[in-house]
Design a protein around this motif. Structure first.
Motif, PDB file in Angstrom:
ATOM      1  N   GLU A 187     -66.543  22.095  34.657  1.00  0.00           N
ATOM      2  CA  GLU A 187     -66.498  21.208  33.495  1.00  0.00           C
ATOM      3  C   GLU A 187     -66.747  21.935  32.183  1.00  0.00           C
ATOM      4  OE1 GLU A 187     -70.696  21.210  35.112  1.00  0.00           O
ATOM      5  OE2 GLU A 187     -68.661  21.100  35.930  1.00  0.00           O
ATOM      6  N   PHE A 188     -67.131  23.204  32.240  1.00  0.00           N
ATOM      7  CA  PHE A 188     -67.459  23.919  30.994  1.00  0.00           C
ATOM      8  C   PHE A 188     -66.204  24.182  30.178  1.00  0.00           C
ATOM      9  CE2 PHE A 188     -67.839  28.039  28.757  1.00  0.00           C
ATOM     10  CZ  PHE A 188     -68.783  27.657  27.811  1.00  0.00           C
ATOM     11  N   GLN A 189     -66.267  23.823  28.919  1.00  0.00           N
ATOM     12  CA  GLN A 189     -65.184  24.098  27.980  1.00  0.00           C
ATOM     13  C   GLN A 189     -65.774  24.831  26.786  1.00  0.00           C
ATOM     14  OE1 GLN A 189     -61.872  23.567  28.241  1.00  0.00           O
ATOM     15  NE2 GLN A 189     -62.166  22.778  30.310  1.00  0.00           N
ATOM     16  N   SER A 190     -65.294  26.029  26.555  1.00  0.00           N
ATOM     17  CA  SER A 190     -65.806  26.830  25.452  1.00  0.00           C
ATOM     18  C   SER A 190     -65.430  26.204  24.117  1.00  0.00           C
ATOM     19  CB  SER A 190     -65.229  28.248  25.522  1.00  0.00           C
ATOM     20  OG  SER A 190     -65.625  29.007  24.396  1.00  0.00           O
ATOM     21  N   PRO A 191     -66.273  26.356  23.093  1.00  0.00           N
ATOM     22  CA  PRO A 191     -65.873  25.907  21.751  1.00  0.00           C
ATOM     23  C   PRO A 191     -64.575  26.531  21.280  1.00  0.00           C
ATOM     24  CG  PRO A 191     -68.225  26.379  21.809  1.00  0.00           C
ATOM     25  CD  PRO A 191     -67.664  26.843  23.124  1.00  0.00           C
ATOM     26  N   ILE A 363     -47.822  16.635  28.380  1.00  0.00           N
ATOM     27  CA  ILE A 363     -47.178  17.215  27.190  1.00  0.00           C
ATOM     28  C   ILE A 363     -48.067  18.286  26.582  1.00  0.00           C
ATOM     29  CG2 ILE A 363     -46.424  16.688  24.830  1.00  0.00           C
ATOM     30  CD1 ILE A 363     -45.601  13.938  25.805  1.00  0.00           C
ATOM     31  N   ASN A 364     -49.404  18.092  26.696  1.00  0.00           N
ATOM     32  CA  ASN A 364     -50.389  19.025  26.151  1.00  0.00           C
ATOM     33  C   ASN A 364     -50.134  19.319  24.679  1.00  0.00           C
ATOM     34  OD1 ASN A 364     -52.604  20.729  26.160  1.00  0.00           O
ATOM     35  ND2 ASN A 364     -51.433  22.501  26.840  1.00  0.00           N
ATOM     36  N   PRO A 365     -50.168  18.287  23.852  1.00  0.00           N
ATOM     37  CA  PRO A 365     -49.855  18.508  22.443  1.00  0.00           C
ATOM     38  C   PRO A 365     -50.865  19.430  21.774  1.00  0.00           C
ATOM     39  CG  PRO A 365     -50.812  16.329  22.768  1.00  0.00           C
ATOM     40  CD  PRO A 365     -50.578  16.907  24.127  1.00  0.00           C
ATOM     41  N   ALA A 366     -50.348  20.380  20.994  1.00  0.00           N
ATOM     42  CA  ALA A 366     -51.237  21.268  20.257  1.00  0.00           C
ATOM     43  C   ALA A 366     -52.002  20.456  19.220  1.00  0.00           C
ATOM     44  CB  ALA A 366     -50.429  22.375  19.582  1.00  0.00           C
ATOM     45  N   ASN A 367     -53.164  20.977  18.828  1.00  0.00           N
ATOM     46  CA  ASN A 367     -53.995  20.384  17.770  1.00  0.00           C
ATOM     47  C   ASN A 367     -54.649  19.067  18.171  1.00  0.00           C
ATOM     48  OD1 ASN A 367     -53.155  22.500  16.052  1.00  0.00           O
ATOM     49  ND2 ASN A 367     -51.316  21.347  15.513  1.00  0.00           N
ATOM     50  N   ILE A 368     -54.566  18.674  19.461  1.00  0.00           N
ATOM     51  CA  ILE A 368     -55.310  17.508  19.919  1.00  0.00           C
ATOM     52  C   ILE A 368     -56.548  18.031  20.641  1.00  0.00           C
ATOM     53  CG2 ILE A 368     -55.306  15.431  21.322  1.00  0.00           C
ATOM     54  CD1 ILE A 368     -53.406  15.286  18.982  1.00  0.00           C
ATOM     55  N   PRO A 369     -57.745  17.884  20.041  1.00  0.00           N
ATOM     56  CA  PRO A 369     -58.943  18.455  20.652  1.00  0.00           C
ATOM     57  C   PRO A 369     -59.392  17.685  21.887  1.00  0.00           C
ATOM     58  CG  PRO A 369     -59.540  17.163  18.723  1.00  0.00           C
ATOM     59  CD  PRO A 369     -58.040  17.177  18.778  1.00  0.00           C
ATOM     60  N   ARG A 370     -60.117  18.355  22.753  1.00  0.00           N
ATOM     61  CA  ARG A 370     -60.773  17.767  23.917  1.00  0.00           C
ATOM     62  C   ARG A 370     -59.788  17.012  24.820  1.00  0.00           C
ATOM     63  NH1 ARG A 370     -66.205  14.818  23.079  1.00  0.00           N
ATOM     64  NH2 ARG A 370     -66.479  15.769  25.128  1.00  0.00           N
ATOM     65  N   LEU A 371     -58.604  17.551  24.986  1.00  0.00           N
ATOM     66  CA  LEU A 371     -57.597  16.882  25.804  1.00  0.00           C
ATOM     67  C   LEU A 371     -58.069  16.729  27.245  1.00  0.00           C
ATOM     68  CD1 LEU A 371     -54.745  15.842  25.102  1.00  0.00           C
ATOM     69  CD2 LEU A 371     -53.825  17.933  26.092  1.00  0.00           C
ATOM     70  N   ASP A 372     -58.871  17.670  27.709  1.00  0.00           N
ATOM     71  CA  ASP A 372     -59.374  17.615  29.077  1.00  0.00           C
ATOM     72  C   ASP A 372     -60.345  16.465  29.299  1.00  0.00           C
ATOM     73  OD1 ASP A 372     -60.951  19.513  27.282  1.00  0.00           O
ATOM     74  OD2 ASP A 372     -62.393  19.113  28.865  1.00  0.00           O
ATOM     75  N   ALA A 373     -60.944  15.933  28.208  1.00  0.00           N
ATOM     76  CA  ALA A 373     -61.926  14.851  28.338  1.00  0.00           C
ATOM     77  C   ALA A 373     -61.272  13.472  28.305  1.00  0.00           C
ATOM     78  CB  ALA A 373     -62.966  14.959  27.220  1.00  0.00           C
ATOM     79  N   ILE A 374     -59.953  13.427  28.146  1.00  0.00           N
ATOM     80  CA  ILE A 374     -59.253  12.142  28.051  1.00  0.00           C
ATOM     81  C   ILE A 374     -58.908  11.657  29.460  1.00  0.00           C
ATOM     82  CG2 ILE A 374     -57.206  10.967  27.170  1.00  0.00           C
ATOM     83  CD1 ILE A 374     -57.139  13.000  24.901  1.00  0.00           C
ATOM     84  N   ARG A 375     -59.509  10.575  29.871  1.00  0.00           N
ATOM     85  CA  ARG A 375     -59.235   9.993  31.186  1.00  0.00           C
ATOM     86  C   ARG A 375     -59.782   8.569  31.221  1.00  0.00           C
ATOM     87  NH1 ARG A 375     -62.798  14.173  31.824  1.00  0.00           N
ATOM     88  NH2 ARG A 375     -64.983  13.667  32.310  1.00  0.00           N
TER      89      ARG A 375
END
Length: 816
Positions: A187-191, A363-375
């Motif tokens: 779950e670790f996501q670097s800044p 799609i993994n749009p660029a410039n959308i932060p924290r995409l991995d946390a969207i669920r």
């Protein structure tokens, strides 16, 4: 409880008996609820979900506030970082980091891996422990420490198959051995988005492999060389304002001690969550408001359906009243049916939201932060349940109140019919139609403004020709390419081999490409010209390039010449500037032949030999700033972007270009293979996403509004068949009937359109912050889109009106 079970059972039977009504209502509600669930999932993941660190509210980014250069978030130098670390009493820990890439050459296929050089306390400052092994020890960023690395869970599984024995084994990074001491949790996501490994930075710069590639050992001693990002953890109970005040005091003291480098260099603390989220919050809230309008439109639609259905159930309800059913009991029964509809719509909407989120994440749009946390999690499901229940009450209450007061004498007559189902109900239906048309008009105008804004953005001239250009990145390891001559030989050989490929028209290289996050900057002075003020600091975007770079990129040369193979080594030191720089410093004279000095090159004077057109380096919607280019043969860099202009599809030549680079050095990884058109597309991914989402929501609203108008007019025709028959029997023409029905629908639509236009005009400021080159009250949009909605309303009214003209007067006039 028994009565509730009876209501539920009766409600289910009623909905099953009317499958057409149930399907239409559930679909309308599913569209509204699903859109809200999807967008709330994004809002929840990006804005509401805490960062995956221990006590994340105590984490802040520490930036230099460069008031002279108008840079509120500038990087720190190593000496400044050490001063802030040693002299504060408000920070529990402060860690540094500098983005870098690494050549990973274990195995058959060399790979370029994104990583970051960090201080040894980086993980402890974030409150992160290793899943396997350990994180860094405090002394591992000191002189003489062993070379160690922590890798991400993703890299561990992807590259090494999740082998637990990898810990304490060595891997090859940048041509040297590093010991893997730990693996981060999944779950670790670097800044730093996308990081896959972390190496301790050596502050004494004794180990060249443990300092960032953009710096030299000498740079670590300069207060003016700012390249470090910094994350700090506030001490318990310390407020952000107090920490800001104390570090600002330290900044003032440094300014007094080192005026040459620290004048105007304040401090700026930004909460880490706000830093990661950036400026996306207003856009997400606007999208949430937009889907809220879609849900209201769906509610209005279903409420109209329920009113029509209640009119058809007048006799049933009148009988229940006649045998003793109270009004409260009837309202509860009708609301139970409405809530059942809403819950069914919520279940289907959740499924639609899940599919939509999978597409978005895919799609993994660029410039959308924290995409991995969207669920979709418990909070999202709770939101959906709440929305469904409220929706059922909102759209069901008015029809329930209306239906629970039947006219017993009229309703119980054999074959009874009303002209329009009652004046009160007709007014309610009309108000609902006007409301959904007004809301639809607001969404249509908002979507229209976004579409026009995006189109305007795409028309911006980036300063280069992005068509048929292939790009890829190469970074040479310092151990293998320690000498400038080795670096020059590698790139010269690689570019010659690439240019010789069939289909390649030109090949070049540059330290950074336009519209990427890799741009460099250099301070400079103009020879023979005094600064405009004692504190003036001239800063320009910088790139070292090969002679054919401008031709490969399609960047026009305005005057002078491009670089040649003779611009190397100790030959005349030359530089090329952009047109903005020429206009600023030499507006009325020739810039060719003038000299400037780059401060990072010890004030070495360079002669301006050419002027090129402006290039959009940061974004298409940004202003072109000062730009300088120097020949890489005079100032070599280990990392370069290779560009090749091709005669056909660039991606088809990518394997051949990669092979030519590997032919020069088989162990050299090539990465970030993209076309320049893809880079341009990625740079506008955020406004494109907003445009698509708002366009989809507006399209859904338009369909729902058309269905709503059609439903009301169709119901009106059914209720007025007797009246229409009489009118036709006494001489009314089919055209008169057509005008009457269409006129009624268009009156409602026109009122709704007018209200929607006024509301959109008043709320134009809300969407204006997302627009480029378009006003929030753009006249063309405010004229064209109301016409579109009027035409849709006309069509929705025409269909039932045409059916009304086919009423047979003899059948309509049969005795009741």
């Amino acid at each position: 409880m028994d009565s509730l079970r009876q209501d539920l059972a009766y409600g289910v039977r009623t909905l099953v008996k009317n499958p057409g009504f149930t399907i239409v209502a559930v679909l309308a509600l599913a569209l509204g609820t699903g859109a809200n669930t999807a967008i709330f999932s994004v809002v929840n993941g990006v804005l509401l979900r805490p960062l995956p660190f221990r006590e994340p509210e105590r984490l802040v980014m520490v930036w230099i506030n460069n008031t002279k250069g108008n840079q509120p978030q500038a990087a720190l130098s190593v000496p400044d970082f050490l001063d802030y670390r040693e002299n504060n009493s408000v920070l529990d820990q402060i860690a540094s980091l500098s983005f870098d890439d690494f050549n990973l050459t274990d195995g058959d296929q060399p790979e370029r891996v994104q990583g970051t050089m960090v201080s040894a306390n980086f993980f402890s400052a974030l409150g992160v422990t290793a899943q396997t092994g350990r994180v860094f020890l405090p002394a591992e960023d000191q002189a003489g420490a062993d070379r160690v690395v922590v890798i991400s869970n993703g890299l561990w599984k992807r590259r090494f198959g999740g082998d637990p024995a990898l810990v304490n084994q060595t891997i090859q990074l940048n041509g040297a051995s590093f010991v893997v001491v730990g693996v981060t949790p999944p779950e670790f996501q670097s800044p730093e988005k996308g990081d896959e490994l972390w190496v301790p930075m050596s502050y004494d710069a004794a180990d060249r492999l443990r300092i960032p590639s953009i710096s030299t050992p000498e740079d670590f001693k300069k207060r003016s060389f700012r390249f470090l990002k910094s994350i700090a953890r506030l001490k318990p109970g310390i407020a952000l304002g107090r920490a800001q005040a104390e570090l600002s005091t330290i900044a003032g003291r440094l300014e007094q001690q080192y005026p040459d480098s620290n004048t105007g260099m304040g401090i700026n603390l930004v909460p880490l969550h706000r830093q990661i989220v950036g400026d996306i919050k207003p856009a997400l809230l606007l999208l949430l408001a937009a889907v809220g309008l879609v849900l209201l439109i769906a509610c209005a639609n279903v409420a109209n359906l329920l009113l029509a259905r209640a009119a058809a159930r007048q006799k049933e309800i009148a009988i229940r009243v006649a045998v003793g059913a109270g009004r409260a009991r009837l309202i509860r029964q009708l609301l139970t049916e409405s809530v059942l509809l809403a819950l069914l719509g919520g279940v289907l909407g959740t499924g639609l939201a899940w599919l939509g989120l999978r597409v978005l994440v895919g799609i993994n749009p660029a410039n959308i932060p924290r995409l991995d946390a969207i669920r979709i999690d418990g909070r999202v499901l709770g939101f959906t349940l709440l929305v469904s229940l409220l929706t059922g009450l909102v759209f069901g209450l008015v029809p329930a109140l209306q239906a629970s007061r039947p006219d017993l004498n009229e309703a119980l007559k054999e074959g009874a019919r009303g002209s329009t189902g009652g004046i009160g109900r007709r007014r309610v239906r009309n108000v609902l139609v006007v409301t959904e048309v007004a809301l639809t008009q607001m969404l249509l105008i908002g979507a229209g403004l976004m579409i026009k804004s995006f189109y305007t953005l795409l028309q911006v001239n980036p300063g280069f020709n992005a068509e048929s250009v292939l790009t890829m990145q190469v970074t040479l390891p310092p151990v293998k390419y320690a000498d400038d001559s080795q670096i020059m030989v590698f790139y010269e050989q690689a570019l010659k081999r690439i240019e010789a490929l069939p289909g390649v028209q030109a090949a070049g290289a540059a330290t950074s490409l336009p519209l990427t996050a890799n741009s460099l900057a250099r301070r400079f002075t103009i020879d023979g010209r005094s600064p405009a003020s004692p504190n003036e600091r001239l800063l320009a975007s910088y790139a070292a390039i090969s002679p054919e770079y401008f031709r490969a990129m399609g960047i026009p040369l305005i005057s002078g010449r491009s670089f040649t193979d003779q611009d190397r080594g100790k030959s005349q030191q030359v530089i090329i500037i952009n047109d903005t720089m020429r206009r600023r410093f030499w507006p009325d004279e020739e810039a060719i032949g003038k000299h400037i000095s780059i401060i990072a090159e010890a004030g070495l004077s360079r002669e301006i030999v050419g002027v090129v057109s402006d290039v959009k380096n940061s974004s298409l919607d940004g202003e072109s700033g000062l730009e300088i280019y120097e020949p890489y043969l005079q100032f070599p860099w280990s990392f370069m972007a290779i560009v090749a202009r091709t005669a056909a599809d660039p991606l088809r030549l990518a394997p051949a270009v990669r092979d030519e680079i590997l032919a020069v050095d088989r162990a050299q990884p090539v990465y970030d293979v993209k076309t320049m058109a893809q880079i341009v597309g990625d740079s506008v991914s955020q406004p494109r996403l907003y445009m698509l989402l708002l366009g989809i929501f507006a399209g859904i609203a338009l369909v729902l509004a058309a269905v709503g108008i059609y439903g009301v007019m169709n119901y009106s025709v059914n209720q007025r068949k007797h009246e229409i028959g009489i009118r036709m029997a006494i001489g009314a023409q089919r055209s008169d009937i057509m005008k009457m029905i269409v006129g009624q629908g268009m009156l409602l639509a026109t009122i709704g359109v007018a209200i929607g236009v006024v509301a959109a005009f008043l709320l134009g400021w809300a969407v204006e912050m997302l627009l480029f080159g378009v006003s929030g009250r753009d006249p063309l949009t405010f004229i064209a889109l109301p016409l579109v909605l009027v035409l849709v309303a006309l069509l929705a009214s025409y269909v039932p009106a045409r059916r009304a003209t086919r009423v047979d007067p003899m059948i309509a006039l049969r005795a009741e």
